[in-house]
Structures are given as structure tokens and as C-alpha cells.
Enzyme design. Structure first.
Site, short mmCIF file in Angstrom:
data_model
loop_
_atom_site.label_atom_id
_atom_site.label_comp_id
_atom_site.label_asym_id
_atom_site.label_seq_id
_atom_site.Cartn_x
_atom_site.Cartn_y
_atom_site.Cartn_z
N ASP A 54 0.98 -1.06 0.11
CA ASP A 54 0.15 -0.28 0.18
C ASP A 54 0.92 1.03 -0.13
OD1 ASP A 54 -1.71 -1.97 1.01
OD2 ASP A 54 -1.83 -1.35 2.71
N GLU A 235 -10.30 -2.66 4.35
CA GLU A 235 -8.98 -2.09 4.77
C GLU A 235 -8.90 -0.77 4.17
OE1 GLU A 235 -6.69 -5.08 4.97
OE2 GLU A 235 -6.93 -5.24 2.72
C1 FRU Z 1 -3.84 -3.17 3.01
C2 FRU Z 1 -3.25 -3.42 4.51
C3 FRU Z 1 -3.60 -3.19 5.11
C4 FRU Z 1 -2.40 -3.47 6.10
C5 FRU Z 1 -1.57 -3.49 5.07
C6 FRU Z 1 0.17 -4.59 5.86
O1 FRU Z 1 -2.78 -4.30 1.50
O2 FRU Z 1 -3.21 -5.99 4.38
O3 FRU Z 1 -4.55 -2.95 5.80
O4 FRU Z 1 -2.13 -1.97 7.14
O5 FRU Z 1 -1.62 -4.11 4.12
O6 FRU Z 1 0.93 -4.03 5.05
#
Ligand code: FRU
Length: 526
Positions: A54, A235
Site C-alpha cells: 500500500d 482496509e
Molecule cells: C492492505 C493491508 C493493510 C495493512 C497492510 C499491511 O493491503 O492489508 O490493511 O495495514 O496491508 O502490509
């Protein structure tokens, strides 16, 4: 999902990512061949090496767009998360900076946001030198192992030098996990002018929680937002005000990434349009819409602190899908970001829609251009000219009134017969993107299992197509952002032919501009 992800990661690590872990990267592309590797995107952001997911902590300050990202510097698969860092004057040409946040005794550093605290409400800086304050999730591995359920908490860190050095707040976490919610993460903050407060949104399993604070340190819970009966994992939420195009009407948009059952499988980014009164976010519609119909635009979030006189809402997404992100066939690095996009809100008769268009800065990628006179395609027409079929942009208007073909489209192909086909089907009112034959290396069942599609009315007079193709991705914008579609692909050899095709009739093209595009990684520019 986390447990299976972690199990998968442990499995992949034990399968032998050792070489990758010990490999050293030199940042001089001429010496190392860096950015020339197979499948390496040439005009999209990728980390020099290793794993990225992300986009995080995005803010604009002193003429620079900052981009942080989920980063694991020791391997090309997901692992203990850091925040990688890069900056750019135009969201196109990026400079890599040192890692901003490292895991610590409270845990790994998961996703979140960052704001420039211009009035120094936090007291971490001064008004003359305002602090940048990052909000992120601490993910505690020991707690996760012990199944405590409160292993995700929200913390802050600040920087007094525009984002290079970061100090974590001593009394972290600032939002503990009192309800013991296993998935409790990804805090992003926005300033709410009316209540003169910071508003934080975070994902709490199948809903979003809202908090308010005068100083980015002391947070009060405000409300929950969710869809009744929805049990999917949410998320990376992002809440922000947005004006309806061409009017003064202000609405609020809530972007949420969804971990399951996206239109083309796996994970994707969705949004709600509604109102926020300083306490609750209420959406006019019960269900969310998709920000992008393709399989590969996840965790899309927007930049904070864009100057008011700019007026744009700008964001970027992670160009992958958790269904196969860990096993896509790239060697030195894994994953890329989408092109930067501008979001625009339009009001339709019944509803509101969030359009995504490529940020105008993408035009700086254009090198040579060829304009074609109106022409008709019957059967197949190979597009030729001074552009690379694996690195180009095409902007094209189809005159649907004068087009007799029932379906038509664009095909990318290589000498091995691997291809990717974009089809506009008038009878079915659908856009299809078929990457099932895009490589003989079937590295993931989910990746190749079916044609992707999106609903698309093809009744209007003109269909405007804007397509960006990079070494391993396509981003398609139709009718100025009404529908956009992002898919990645990994052909054994680069696609070297682009053609247009028309089935059972002709395709009438009124306007075409083809552009060859610059690479962004120190490769000589014209
Ligand atoms: C989304 C996610 C978030 C988390 C991160 C961990 O892709 O699962 O929710 O903070 O990636 O790398």
C-alpha cells in the site's frame, strides 16, 4: 486472511528467498541494469528492490509530493513492514529516500496517513517549522501469536525536516485496541474545517471507525460506519470533502478497500459518497461503488495538504491484488503503484459518481506523438509508428453511430502468441479485458482463471478511450473517467504489436493520438 497470508509467507520464505535477501542493490541504473529488468514498469513507481504494498502517509509540502509505502527491505515477499519513502515534484519522476519508519518494540509499521500540521496543533514543532505527523498501525507479532486480539493499535510519529527523519511519539499507542478487534488498522487523518478538528478514520474489520482530535494525539471515538450484513474485511479507509464538479455543493467521499469478492476477484478499492457533520458519515446510498473495475488497483488513497488553489483531489493505488501479489513473476522487486489520478465528483440524476482520470502531470511522459486522420477498421489493423507497444499512451474517439461492428477492441501481442485483448461488446454492454493468454507461465490460478469485465453502456455517440500500457500493466480510462480499469500482466516476452480489431462490421475512429512515453528512471529523455 492474515493467517493464511502469513502462512504463505513463511512457506515462500522457506522455499528459498535467501538469495534475494542477501542481494545488494546498487542505485546506479547504468551500472546495475536496475529498472531494465524483465517486467519492470518504466513510467510507474516501483521500489528499487524488494517488496512493496500500500501507498501510505501521502502529503504535499514545499513543492513536493511525498509517498511512503508498505515496504519489506529484506525480501520480495511480504514480511515485517516498514514505511519506505520517495518524493516527487510531479508524482511522475520519483526520488527514493531512506526508509522512514522501522518496526519497533510495539510492532511492525502497517498502513496509515500523514498530515502537515501547519498550526502546530500537536506541539511537536513550531508554527514556523510545522511538524509532519504520521498516523500508522503498530502490528504486534507476539500479540498476534498469543491470540490476544488487541495486537493492532494506532500510533503516531513526527518529522521536523519535511519527512526524512521521524521520531515516534513516546506515549504510543494513541488509540489502543480496547475492544480487542483483530483487524483494527490503517488510520488516515483529514482536517475538518467546521469543527476545527482532525478526523481520523480506520478500518475495524467490516466497518470504519471515526475519531476526532484537536491535536493529533488525544483521540475521541465519534461513530462507526458500515453496511448492515456486510462481513467482508475492510482496509485502508480515506475520508475527505469533495466538491461536485462545476458547482459549490460539497459532499464527503469515503474510500475503502475491500479484501474479498471484488468485481474481478480478490481485492479492490470501493467508495461511498455522503455527508459528514463532524460526528457521523452518512451515505446516500446503501451500497458502495467501485473506484476501479480492474483487478489491480488496491489501497487507493489521496494526498493530504494539496494547496487549496490547486483544488484537485489526487491519489494513487497499489497496482496488485492480494490473490497473487506475492507470486507475480518479478525477481528484484514486487509491485508497482498506479499512475497518479485525479478524482472528480459528478452528480447524475439519481446519484453521485467519483470519476478517476489520469493526473494532468502524466502528460509530461509524452515524447513523440502521432495524430491519425479519421479511419475505419475492418477485421484487424496493426498500429505502427515510433512508439513501443510495451510503453505507450493512446487517446482515441470511437464514433459509435458510424460503427457497425458488434464488438471491437485492442489487442496486445508478442511473437510467442501470448496476448491480451480488450473488447468492447455492444450487445452485452460490457468491457472485457482478457489476460488469460497473456503468458505461458501460469504462476497463479486466480490470475489466469477468467476474462475480466465491467458494465459499459455503448449507446452514446462517442466512446473516448485513453489507454496507458507499461511493461506489465494497463490503465484504461473511458469517457473521461466514467469507467476505469487497471490490470497487470507478465508476458514471457514484451508485447511488440498493438492492433485494433472489429468483429462483424467496421469500427469508425474519428480521432486518434498515439504517444510514445518517457521512462522515469534516469533513462535518457528527449
Ligand atoms: C492492505 C493491508 C493493510 C495493512 C497492510 C499491511 O493491503 O492489508 O490493511 O495495514 O496491508 O502490509
Amino acid at each position: 486472511i492474515y493467517f493464511s497470508l502469513l502462512a504463505f509467507i513463511t512457506f515462500s520464505l522457506s522455499l528459498g528467498c535467501k538469495d534475494e535477501q542477501s542481494e545488494k542493490v546498487t542505485s546506479n541504473p547504468e551500472v546495475s541494469g536496475l529498472y531494465q529488468e524483465k517486467h519492470r514498469p518504466q513510467f510507474h513507481f516501483t521500489p528499487e528492490a524488494k517488496w512493496m504494498n500500500d501507498p501510505n502517509g501521502m502529503y504535499y509540502y514545499k513543492g513536493k509530493y511525498h509517498l511512503f509505502y508498505q515496504f519489506y527491505p529484506d525480501s520480495t515477499v511480504w514480511g515485517p513492514m516498514h514505511w519506505g519513502h520517495a518524493e516527487s515534484k510531479d508524482m511522475i519522476n520519483w526520488e527514493h529516500l531512506p526508509i522512514a519508519l522501522y518496526p519497533d518494540s510495539l510492532g511492525l509499521i502497517f498502513s496509515g496517513g500523514a498530515v502537515v500540521d501547519l498550526n502546530n496543533t500537536s506541539g511537536f514543532g513550531t508554527k514556523e517549522n510545522p511538524p509532519i505527523v504520521a498516523t500508522f498501525t503498530h502490528h504486534n507479532m507476539a500479540g498476534e501469536k498469543a491470540k490476544t486480539n488487541d495486537f493492532q493499535t494506532q500510533s503516531i510519529a513526527y518529522s521536523l525536516d519535511e519527512g526524512t527523519e521521524w521520531t515516534k511519539y513516546e506515549q504510543n499507542p494513541v488509540i489502543p485496541n480496547t475492544e480487542k478487534i483483530k483487524d483494527f488498522r490503517d488510520p488516515k487523518v483529514v482536517w475538518h474545517e467546521k469543527s476545527q478538528k482532525w478526523i481520523l478514520v480506520l478500518a475495524a474489520y467490516d466497518k470504519v471507525k471515526l475519531y476526532a482530535s484537536p491535536n493529533l494525539i488525544d483521540w475521541n471515538f465519534l461513530s462507526d460506519f458500515g453496511i448492515e450484513g456486510d462481513t467482508r474485511l475492510w482496509e485502508c479507509p480515506d475520508l475527505f470533502p469533495i466538491k461536485v464538479e462545476g458547482s459549490d455543493e460539497e459532499k464527503w467521499a469515503l474510500i475503502v478497500s475491500i479484501q474479498k469478492d471484488a468485481p474481478n476477484g480478490g481485492t479492490a478499492t470501493s467508495y461511498f459518497i455522503g455527508d459528514f457533520d463532524g460526528k457521523e458519515f452518512k451515505s446516500d446510498v446503501k451500497d458502495q461503488k467501485w473506484l476501479d473495475w480492474g483487478a489491480d488497483n488496491y489501497a487507493f488513497v489521496t494526498w493530504n495538504n494539496i494547496p487549496e488553489n490547486d483544488g484537485r483531489i489526487l491519489g494513487i493505488g497499489w497496482m496488485s491484488n492480494w490473490q497473487y501479489a506475492l507470486i507475480v513473476p518479478t525477481e528484484k522487486w514486487r509491485s508497482a503503484m498506479t499512475l497518479p489520478r485525479e478524482l472528480q465528483l459528478v452528480k447524475t440524476e439519481l446519484d453521485y459518481s467519483l470519476l478517476s482520470i489520469p493526473a494532468q502531470e502524466t502528460q509530461s511522459l509524452r515524447k513523440d506523438s502521432v495524430s491519425l486522420d479519421p479511419f475505419k477498421v475492418e477485421g484487424k489493423h496493426v498500429l505502427e509508428g515510433s512508439f513501443s507497444p510495451s510503453q505507450f499512451e493512446i487517446v482515441m474517439n470511437i464514433d459509435l453511430k458510424e460503427t457497425t461492428a458488434q464488438s471491437f477492441g485492442i489487442e496486445l501481442k508478442n511473437g510467442l502468441g501470448e496476448n491480451l485483448v480488450i473488447t468492447f461488446d455492444r450487445a452485452e454492454e460490457k468491457l472485457y479485458v482478457d489476460r488469460t493468454n497473456s503468458s505461458t507461465n501460469k504462476f497463479s490460478e486466480a490470475f489466469f482463471s477468467k476474462k475480466h469485465s465491467a458494465p459499459l453502456s455503448l449507446k452514446d455517440d462517442i466512446l473516448k478511450i485513453q489507454l496507458f500500457v507499461d511493461a506489465s500493466s494497463l490503465e484504461l480510462f473511458l469517457n473521461d473517467g466514467e469507467l476505469n480499469f487497471t490490470d497487470i500482466f507478465f508476458p514471457t516476452e514484451k508485447f511488440d504489436t498493438v492492433s485494433l480489431f472489429a468483429n462483424d462490421g467496421n469500427l469508425n475512429i474519428s480521432d486518434t493520438n498515439m504517444y510514445s512515453l518517457n521512462g522515469i528512471w534516469n533513462i535518457e529523455k528527449k
